[in-house]
Motif scaffolding. Structure first.
Motif, PDB file in Angstrom:
ATOM      1  N   THR A 145      -5.358  23.572  18.277  1.00  0.00           N
ATOM      2  CA  THR A 145      -5.494  22.245  18.885  1.00  0.00           C
ATOM      3  C   THR A 145      -4.231  21.399  18.749  1.00  0.00           C
ATOM      4  OG1 THR A 145      -6.309  21.208  16.858  1.00  0.00           O
ATOM      5  CG2 THR A 145      -7.954  22.225  18.312  1.00  0.00           C
ATOM      6  N   GLY A 146      -3.355  21.755  17.788  1.00  0.00           N
ATOM      7  CA  GLY A 146      -2.147  20.970  17.564  1.00  0.00           C
ATOM      8  C   GLY A 146      -2.347  19.758  16.672  1.00  0.00           C
ATOM      9  N   GLU A 147      -3.574  19.516  16.199  1.00  0.00           N
ATOM     10  CA  GLU A 147      -3.794  18.378  15.299  1.00  0.00           C
ATOM     11  C   GLU A 147      -2.920  18.488  14.043  1.00  0.00           C
ATOM     12  OE1 GLU A 147      -8.501  17.560  15.043  1.00  0.00           O
ATOM     13  OE2 GLU A 147      -7.903  19.675  15.121  1.00  0.00           O
ATOM     14  N   VAL A 148      -2.258  17.389  13.676  1.00  0.00           N
ATOM     15  CA  VAL A 148      -1.588  17.341  12.376  1.00  0.00           C
ATOM     16  C   VAL A 148      -2.653  16.968  11.344  1.00  0.00           C
ATOM     17  CG1 VAL A 148       0.127  16.186  10.962  1.00  0.00           C
ATOM     18  CG2 VAL A 148       0.676  16.796  13.318  1.00  0.00           C
ATOM     19  N   LEU A 149      -2.903  17.882  10.423  1.00  0.00           N
ATOM     20  CA  LEU A 149      -4.028  17.734   9.499  1.00  0.00           C
ATOM     21  C   LEU A 149      -3.656  16.941   8.252  1.00  0.00           C
ATOM     22  CD1 LEU A 149      -5.195  21.452   9.782  1.00  0.00           C
ATOM     23  CD2 LEU A 149      -6.347  19.470  10.786  1.00  0.00           C
ATOM     24  N   MET A 150      -2.525  17.257   7.668  1.00  0.00           N
ATOM     25  CA  MET A 150      -2.126  16.618   6.402  1.00  0.00           C
ATOM     26  C   MET A 150      -0.666  16.959   6.120  1.00  0.00           C
ATOM     27  SD  MET A 150      -3.836  19.208   3.572  1.00  0.00           S
ATOM     28  CE  MET A 150      -2.532  18.942   2.340  1.00  0.00           C
ATOM     29  N   LEU A 151      -0.120  16.288   5.130  1.00  0.00           N
ATOM     30  CA  LEU A 151       1.188  16.650   4.598  1.00  0.00           C
ATOM     31  C   LEU A 151       1.036  16.891   3.104  1.00  0.00           C
ATOM     32  CD1 LEU A 151       4.683  15.366   5.424  1.00  0.00           C
ATOM     33  CD2 LEU A 151       3.964  15.353   3.032  1.00  0.00           C
ATOM     34  N   GLY A 152       1.485  18.056   2.661  1.00  0.00           N
ATOM     35  CA  GLY A 152       1.479  18.362   1.239  1.00  0.00           C
ATOM     36  C   GLY A 152       2.888  18.699   0.782  1.00  0.00           C
ATOM     37  N   TRP A 153       3.018  19.090  -0.470  1.00  0.00           N
ATOM     38  CA  TRP A 153       4.337  19.369  -1.053  1.00  0.00           C
ATOM     39  C   TRP A 153       4.342  20.777  -1.631  1.00  0.00           C
ATOM     40  CZ3 TRP A 153       7.969  15.587  -0.360  1.00  0.00           C
ATOM     41  CH2 TRP A 153       7.474  14.340   0.063  1.00  0.00           C
ATOM     42  N   ARG A 178       0.811  -1.217   0.000  1.00  0.00           N
ATOM     43  CA  ARG A 178       0.000   0.000   0.000  1.00  0.00           C
ATOM     44  C   ARG A 178       0.844   1.266   0.000  1.00  0.00           C
ATOM     45  NH1 ARG A 178      -3.259   1.091   4.225  1.00  0.00           N
ATOM     46  NH2 ARG A 178      -2.352  -0.342   5.724  1.00  0.00           N
ATOM     47  N   LEU A 179       2.057   1.173   0.509  1.00  0.00           N
ATOM     48  CA  LEU A 179       2.892   2.365   0.711  1.00  0.00           C
ATOM     49  C   LEU A 179       3.252   3.004  -0.628  1.00  0.00           C
ATOM     50  CD1 LEU A 179       4.080   3.513   3.384  1.00  0.00           C
ATOM     51  CD2 LEU A 179       6.172   2.225   2.859  1.00  0.00           C
ATOM     52  N   LYS A 180       3.040   4.318  -0.704  1.00  0.00           N
ATOM     53  CA  LYS A 180       3.427   5.056  -1.914  1.00  0.00           C
ATOM     54  C   LYS A 180       4.645   5.902  -1.577  1.00  0.00           C
ATOM     55  CE  LYS A 180      -1.140   5.286  -4.039  1.00  0.00           C
ATOM     56  NZ  LYS A 180      -2.182   5.490  -2.985  1.00  0.00           N
ATOM     57  N   ARG A 181       5.746   5.581  -2.243  1.00  0.00           N
ATOM     58  CA  ARG A 181       7.031   6.203  -1.936  1.00  0.00           C
ATOM     59  C   ARG A 181       7.339   7.330  -2.909  1.00  0.00           C
ATOM     60  NH1 ARG A 181       6.488   1.161  -2.365  1.00  0.00           N
ATOM     61  NH2 ARG A 181       6.585  -0.183  -0.521  1.00  0.00           N
ATOM     62  N   SER A 182       8.139   8.291  -2.438  1.00  0.00           N
ATOM     63  CA  SER A 182       8.634   9.335  -3.331  1.00  0.00           C
ATOM     64  C   SER A 182       9.635   8.720  -4.305  1.00  0.00           C
ATOM     65  CB  SER A 182       9.284  10.456  -2.513  1.00  0.00           C
ATOM     66  OG  SER A 182       8.313  11.123  -1.735  1.00  0.00           O
ATOM     67  N   VAL A 183      10.105   9.519  -5.242  1.00  0.00           N
ATOM     68  CA  VAL A 183      10.990   9.007  -6.279  1.00  0.00           C
ATOM     69  C   VAL A 183      12.269   8.395  -5.717  1.00  0.00           C
ATOM     70  CG1 VAL A 183      10.188  10.402  -8.212  1.00  0.00           C
ATOM     71  CG2 VAL A 183      11.854  11.364  -6.631  1.00  0.00           C
ATOM     72  N   ASP A 184      12.659   8.819  -4.518  1.00  0.00           N
ATOM     73  CA  ASP A 184      13.869   8.280  -3.900  1.00  0.00           C
ATOM     74  C   ASP A 184      13.570   7.056  -3.020  1.00  0.00           C
ATOM     75  OD1 ASP A 184      12.507   9.620  -1.937  1.00  0.00           O
ATOM     76  OD2 ASP A 184      14.082  11.102  -1.549  1.00  0.00           O
ATOM     77  N   ASP A 212      -1.330   8.173   6.013  1.00  0.00           N
ATOM     78  CA  ASP A 212      -2.381   9.099   5.602  1.00  0.00           C
ATOM     79  C   ASP A 212      -3.263   8.469   4.523  1.00  0.00           C
ATOM     80  OD1 ASP A 212      -0.986   9.363   3.237  1.00  0.00           O
ATOM     81  OD2 ASP A 212      -0.881  11.543   3.320  1.00  0.00           O
ATOM     82  N   CYS A 213      -4.261   9.231   4.099  1.00  0.00           N
ATOM     83  CA  CYS A 213      -5.295   8.717   3.181  1.00  0.00           C
ATOM     84  C   CYS A 213      -4.724   8.302   1.838  1.00  0.00           C
ATOM     85  CB  CYS A 213      -6.379   9.779   3.002  1.00  0.00           C
ATOM     86  SG  CYS A 213      -5.707  11.380   2.455  1.00  0.00           S
ATOM     87  N   ASP A 214      -3.595   8.878   1.433  1.00  0.00           N
ATOM     88  CA  ASP A 214      -2.953   8.524   0.172  1.00  0.00           C
ATOM     89  C   ASP A 214      -1.815   7.526   0.369  1.00  0.00           C
ATOM     90  OD1 ASP A 214      -4.553  10.297  -1.286  1.00  0.00           O
ATOM     91  OD2 ASP A 214      -3.203  11.969  -0.865  1.00  0.00           O
ATOM     92  N   PHE A 240      -4.845  11.593   8.716  1.00  0.00           N
ATOM     93  CA  PHE A 240      -4.180  10.508   9.446  1.00  0.00           C
ATOM     94  C   PHE A 240      -5.136   9.771  10.387  1.00  0.00           C
ATOM     95  CE2 PHE A 240      -0.828  13.541   8.351  1.00  0.00           C
ATOM     96  CZ  PHE A 240       0.108  12.713   7.770  1.00  0.00           C
ATOM     97  N   ASP A 241      -6.435   9.967  10.226  1.00  0.00           N
ATOM     98  CA  ASP A 241      -7.410   9.405  11.162  1.00  0.00           C
ATOM     99  C   ASP A 241      -7.737   7.933  10.916  1.00  0.00           C
ATOM    100  OD1 ASP A 241      -7.707  11.807  12.503  1.00  0.00           O
ATOM    101  OD2 ASP A 241      -9.446  12.450  11.336  1.00  0.00           O
ATOM    102  N   ALA A 242      -7.578   7.475   9.686  1.00  0.00           N
ATOM    103  CA  ALA A 242      -8.238   6.227   9.290  1.00  0.00           C
ATOM    104  C   ALA A 242      -7.348   4.995   9.242  1.00  0.00           C
ATOM    105  CB  ALA A 242      -8.900   6.417   7.919  1.00  0.00           C
ATOM    106  N   ASP A 243      -6.029   5.169   9.263  1.00  0.00           N
ATOM    107  CA  ASP A 243      -5.161   4.037   8.921  1.00  0.00           C
ATOM    108  C   ASP A 243      -4.014   3.904   9.920  1.00  0.00           C
ATOM    109  OD1 ASP A 243      -3.999   1.944   7.588  1.00  0.00           O
ATOM    110  OD2 ASP A 243      -3.637   3.032   5.724  1.00  0.00           O
ATOM    111  N   VAL A 244      -4.351   3.488  11.132  1.00  0.00           N
ATOM    112  CA  VAL A 244      -3.332   3.285  12.163  1.00  0.00           C
ATOM    113  C   VAL A 244      -2.715   1.899  11.977  1.00  0.00           C
ATOM    114  CG1 VAL A 244      -2.896   3.182  14.647  1.00  0.00           C
ATOM    115  CG2 VAL A 244      -4.548   4.835  13.742  1.00  0.00           C
ATOM    116  N   LEU A 245      -1.390   1.865  11.909  1.00  0.00           N
ATOM    117  CA  LEU A 245      -0.684   0.611  11.639  1.00  0.00           C
ATOM    118  C   LEU A 245      -0.435  -0.158  12.936  1.00  0.00           C
ATOM    119  CD1 LEU A 245       1.951   1.903   9.058  1.00  0.00           C
ATOM    120  CD2 LEU A 245      -0.292   0.906   8.607  1.00  0.00           C
ATOM    121  N   PRO A 246      -0.456  -1.485  12.866  1.00  0.00           N
ATOM    122  CA  PRO A 246      -0.211  -2.277  14.086  1.00  0.00           C
ATOM    123  C   PRO A 246       1.250  -2.210  14.522  1.00  0.00           C
ATOM    124  CG  PRO A 246      -0.464  -3.711  12.170  1.00  0.00           C
ATOM    125  CD  PRO A 246      -0.745  -2.306  11.692  1.00  0.00           C
ATOM    126  N   LEU A 247       1.448  -2.093  15.823  1.00  0.00           N
ATOM    127  CA  LEU A 247       2.802  -2.088  16.388  1.00  0.00           C
ATOM    128  C   LEU A 247       3.205  -3.498  16.813  1.00  0.00           C
ATOM    129  CD1 LEU A 247       2.613   1.049  18.736  1.00  0.00           C
ATOM    130  CD2 LEU A 247       3.520   0.911  16.406  1.00  0.00           C
TER     131      LEU A 247
END
Lengths: 122, 122
Positions: free
Chosen positions: B36-44, A18-24, A88-90, B113-120
Protein backbone atom coordinates in the motif's frame (compact mmCIF):
# COMPACT_ATOMS: atom_id res chain seq x y z
CA UNK A 1 18.27 10.64 24.57
CA UNK A 2 16.45 13.94 24.15
CA UNK A 3 18.38 17.01 23.04
CA UNK A 4 17.53 20.57 23.83
CA UNK A 5 15.74 22.98 21.56
CA UNK A 6 18.04 25.34 19.70
CA UNK A 7 17.50 29.01 20.48
CA UNK A 8 15.75 31.57 18.30
CA UNK A 9 13.30 29.21 16.65
CA UNK A 10 10.01 30.58 15.42
CA UNK A 11 8.30 27.23 16.03
CA UNK A 12 4.96 27.32 17.87
CA UNK A 13 5.95 26.78 21.54
CA UNK A 14 3.13 24.24 21.95
CA UNK A 15 4.73 22.07 19.26
CA UNK A 16 8.27 22.72 20.50
CA UNK A 17 7.26 21.57 23.99
CA UNK A 18 6.11 18.22 22.63
CA UNK A 19 8.95 17.56 20.18
CA UNK A 20 11.44 14.93 21.31
CA UNK A 21 14.81 15.51 19.69
CA UNK A 22 17.77 13.20 19.23
CA UNK A 23 20.97 13.95 21.11
CA UNK A 24 22.05 16.32 18.34
CA UNK A 25 18.84 18.37 18.67
CA UNK A 26 17.41 17.03 15.42
CA UNK A 27 14.34 15.03 14.44
CA UNK A 28 14.29 12.70 11.40
CA UNK A 29 11.80 13.78 8.74
CA UNK A 30 10.53 11.32 6.13
CA UNK A 31 9.53 12.91 2.82
CA UNK A 32 6.83 10.92 1.03
CA UNK A 33 5.23 11.67 -2.33
CA UNK A 34 1.66 12.47 -1.33
CA UNK A 35 -0.16 10.66 -4.14
CA UNK A 36 2.00 7.67 -5.06
CA UNK A 37 3.23 6.88 -1.53
CA UNK A 38 6.88 6.70 -2.62
CA UNK A 39 9.32 7.34 0.22
CA UNK A 40 11.58 9.94 -1.36
CA UNK A 41 14.25 10.69 1.25
CA UNK A 42 14.98 11.18 4.91
CA UNK A 43 16.21 14.55 6.13
CA UNK A 44 16.74 16.17 9.50
CA UNK A 45 14.91 19.09 11.06
CA UNK A 46 15.59 21.20 14.09
CA UNK A 47 12.84 23.41 15.51
CA UNK A 48 13.48 26.23 13.07
CA UNK A 49 13.57 23.94 10.01
CA UNK A 50 10.22 22.49 11.10
CA UNK A 51 8.86 26.00 11.60
CA UNK A 52 9.95 27.02 8.10
CA UNK A 53 8.53 23.82 6.61
CA UNK A 54 5.16 24.41 8.28
CA UNK A 55 4.93 28.06 7.33
CA UNK A 56 6.65 28.41 3.94
CA UNK A 57 5.09 25.49 2.07
CA UNK A 58 8.57 24.26 1.10
CA UNK A 59 10.48 21.47 2.83
CA UNK A 60 13.41 22.87 4.78
CA UNK A 61 16.00 20.66 6.41
CA UNK A 62 19.08 21.04 8.57
CA UNK A 63 22.13 19.78 6.70
CA UNK A 64 24.30 17.82 9.12
CA UNK A 65 27.26 17.88 6.75
CA UNK A 66 27.10 21.56 5.82
CA UNK A 67 25.63 22.68 9.17
CA UNK A 68 23.14 25.02 7.59
CA UNK A 69 19.48 25.25 6.65
CA UNK A 70 18.67 23.80 3.28
CA UNK A 71 15.50 24.52 1.32
CA UNK A 72 15.04 21.42 -0.81
CA UNK A 73 15.31 22.39 -4.48
CA UNK A 74 16.74 25.87 -3.84
CA UNK A 75 19.71 25.16 -6.09
CA UNK A 76 18.54 22.08 -8.03
CA UNK A 77 14.99 23.24 -8.72
CA UNK A 78 13.77 19.90 -7.36
CA UNK A 79 11.52 21.44 -4.73
CA UNK A 80 9.24 19.66 -2.29
CA UNK A 81 5.88 21.40 -1.93
CA UNK A 82 4.40 20.54 1.46
CA UNK A 83 0.98 18.88 1.56
CA UNK A 84 0.91 17.78 5.23
CA UNK A 85 3.20 17.30 8.23
CA UNK A 86 2.54 14.77 10.98
CA UNK A 87 4.35 13.92 14.21
CA UNK A 88 4.47 10.29 15.27
CA UNK A 89 3.03 8.87 18.49
CA UNK A 90 6.28 9.48 20.38
CA UNK A 91 6.78 12.98 18.89
CA UNK A 92 10.28 12.01 17.79
CA UNK A 93 9.80 11.58 14.02
CA UNK A 94 8.07 13.55 11.26
CA UNK A 95 6.24 12.42 8.13
CA UNK A 96 6.06 15.15 5.51
CA UNK A 97 3.82 14.46 2.54
CA UNK A 98 5.04 16.47 -0.42
CA UNK A 99 4.69 17.03 -4.10
CA UNK A 100 8.21 16.42 -5.39
CA UNK A 101 9.39 18.33 -8.47
CA UNK A 102 11.65 16.04 -10.51
CA UNK A 103 14.01 13.57 -8.85
CA UNK A 104 14.31 13.74 -5.07
CA UNK A 105 17.85 12.39 -5.02
CA UNK A 106 20.95 14.43 -5.81
CA UNK A 107 22.15 11.45 -7.91
CA UNK A 108 19.21 11.98 -10.28
CA UNK A 109 17.10 9.00 -9.22
CA UNK A 110 13.49 9.51 -8.21
CA UNK A 111 14.11 8.56 -4.57
CA UNK A 112 17.22 8.26 -2.40
CA UNK A 113 16.43 4.58 -1.75
CA UNK A 114 16.46 3.32 -5.34
CA UNK A 115 20.08 2.28 -5.76
CA UNK A 116 21.27 0.26 -2.78
CA UNK A 117 19.06 -2.71 -1.88
CA UNK A 118 20.78 -4.91 0.71
CA UNK A 119 20.82 -8.72 0.44
CA UNK A 120 18.48 -10.62 2.76
CA UNK A 121 19.20 -13.86 4.53
CA UNK A 122 22.99 -13.67 4.76
CA UNK B 1 28.29 13.50 12.89
CA UNK B 2 29.13 9.83 12.39
CA UNK B 3 29.19 7.49 15.37
CA UNK B 4 31.22 4.34 15.69
CA UNK B 5 29.99 0.83 15.11
CA UNK B 6 29.05 -1.01 18.28
CA UNK B 7 31.13 -4.12 18.95
CA UNK B 8 30.09 -7.72 18.46
CA UNK B 9 27.76 -7.13 15.53
CA UNK B 10 27.18 -9.92 13.06
CA UNK B 11 26.59 -7.43 10.25
CA UNK B 12 28.41 -8.08 6.98
CA UNK B 13 31.63 -6.00 7.29
CA UNK B 14 31.14 -4.68 3.75
CA UNK B 15 27.81 -3.15 4.79
CA UNK B 16 29.13 -2.00 8.18
CA UNK B 17 32.00 -0.18 6.45
CA UNK B 18 29.54 1.85 4.37
CA UNK B 19 26.97 2.60 7.06
CA UNK B 20 26.99 6.17 8.37
CA UNK B 21 25.64 6.32 11.89
CA UNK B 22 24.30 9.24 13.91
CA UNK B 23 26.27 10.38 16.95
CA UNK B 24 24.51 7.77 19.07
CA UNK B 25 25.61 4.94 16.74
CA UNK B 26 22.14 4.48 15.30
CA UNK B 27 20.56 4.77 11.87
CA UNK B 28 16.90 5.73 11.36
CA UNK B 29 14.86 2.98 9.71
CA UNK B 30 11.57 3.76 7.97
CA UNK B 31 9.08 0.89 7.95
CA UNK B 32 6.74 1.04 4.95
CA UNK B 33 3.92 -1.37 4.08
CA UNK B 34 5.23 -3.00 0.91
CA UNK B 35 1.99 -3.05 -1.11
CA UNK B 36 0.00 0.00 0.00
CA UNK B 37 2.98 2.34 0.48
CA UNK B 38 1.82 3.44 3.95
CA UNK B 39 4.66 4.75 6.12
CA UNK B 40 4.06 2.77 9.30
CA UNK B 41 6.70 3.98 11.75
CA UNK B 42 10.29 5.06 12.19
CA UNK B 43 12.60 3.03 14.39
CA UNK B 44 16.34 2.96 15.05
CA UNK B 45 18.88 0.30 14.17
CA UNK B 46 22.45 -0.26 15.19
CA UNK B 47 24.62 -2.67 13.22
CA UNK B 48 23.36 -5.73 15.08
CA UNK B 49 19.68 -4.75 14.71
CA UNK B 50 20.24 -4.33 10.97
CA UNK B 51 22.00 -7.70 10.84
CA UNK B 52 19.08 -9.39 12.60
CA UNK B 53 16.57 -7.63 10.33
CA UNK B 54 18.43 -8.80 7.22
CA UNK B 55 18.85 -12.39 8.38
CA UNK B 56 15.77 -13.21 10.47
CA UNK B 57 13.02 -11.88 8.22
CA UNK B 58 11.60 -9.90 11.15
CA UNK B 59 12.16 -6.20 11.79
CA UNK B 60 14.41 -5.69 14.78
CA UNK B 61 15.09 -2.26 16.25
CA UNK B 62 17.18 -0.76 19.02
CA UNK B 63 14.90 0.80 21.63
CA UNK B 64 16.41 4.11 22.70
CA UNK B 65 14.14 4.31 25.75
CA UNK B 66 14.61 0.74 26.99
CA UNK B 67 18.16 0.42 25.61
CA UNK B 68 17.60 -3.07 24.28
CA UNK B 69 16.88 -4.90 21.04
CA UNK B 70 13.26 -5.11 20.17
CA UNK B 71 11.73 -7.54 17.68
CA UNK B 72 8.64 -5.75 16.42
CA UNK B 73 5.56 -7.76 17.40
CA UNK B 74 7.36 -10.02 19.87
CA UNK B 75 4.96 -9.13 22.66
CA UNK B 76 2.06 -7.54 20.71
CA UNK B 77 1.92 -10.06 17.88
CA UNK B 78 2.01 -7.13 15.43
CA UNK B 79 5.07 -8.37 13.58
CA UNK B 80 6.76 -6.83 10.58
CA UNK B 81 7.80 -9.42 7.99
CA UNK B 82 10.68 -8.04 5.95
CA UNK B 83 10.25 -7.79 2.17
CA UNK B 84 13.28 -5.62 1.32
CA UNK B 85 15.84 -3.35 2.95
CA UNK B 86 17.50 -0.43 1.16
CA UNK B 87 20.17 2.05 2.20
CA UNK B 88 19.85 5.60 0.95
CA UNK B 89 22.36 7.42 -1.24
CA UNK B 90 24.29 8.72 1.79
CA UNK B 91 24.15 5.36 3.62
CA UNK B 92 22.69 7.08 6.67
CA UNK B 93 19.03 5.99 6.51
CA UNK B 94 17.21 2.71 5.85
CA UNK B 95 13.93 1.96 4.11
CA UNK B 96 12.46 -1.38 5.17
CA UNK B 97 9.49 -2.61 3.19
CA UNK B 98 7.44 -4.95 5.34
CA UNK B 99 4.21 -6.81 5.61
CA UNK B 100 2.72 -5.45 8.84
CA UNK B 101 0.51 -7.74 10.93
CA UNK B 102 -2.28 -5.65 12.48
CA UNK B 103 -1.67 -2.08 13.65
CA UNK B 104 1.92 -0.82 13.57
CA UNK B 105 1.40 1.67 16.40
CA UNK B 106 1.32 0.72 20.08
CA UNK B 107 -1.72 3.01 20.40
CA UNK B 108 -3.67 0.68 18.11
CA UNK B 109 -3.74 2.87 15.00
CA UNK B 110 -2.53 1.48 11.69
CA UNK B 111 0.51 3.78 11.55
CA UNK B 112 2.36 5.89 14.09
CA UNK B 113 1.67 9.02 12.02
CA UNK B 114 -2.15 8.90 12.02
CA UNK B 115 -2.99 10.95 15.08
CA UNK B 116 -0.96 14.15 15.16
CA UNK B 117 -1.15 16.25 12.00
CA UNK B 118 0.44 19.66 12.53
CA UNK B 119 -1.20 22.87 11.30
CA UNK B 120 0.32 24.49 8.21
CA UNK B 121 0.79 28.17 7.58
CA UNK B 122 0.95 29.43 11.14
Amino acid sequence: MTGNARPLSGLDPAIAARLKRSVDGLVPAIAQQYDTGEVLMLGWMDDEALHRTLTSGRCTYWSRSREEYWVKGETSGHAQHVKSVALDCDADALLVKVDQVGPACHTGTRTCFDADVLPLGQ
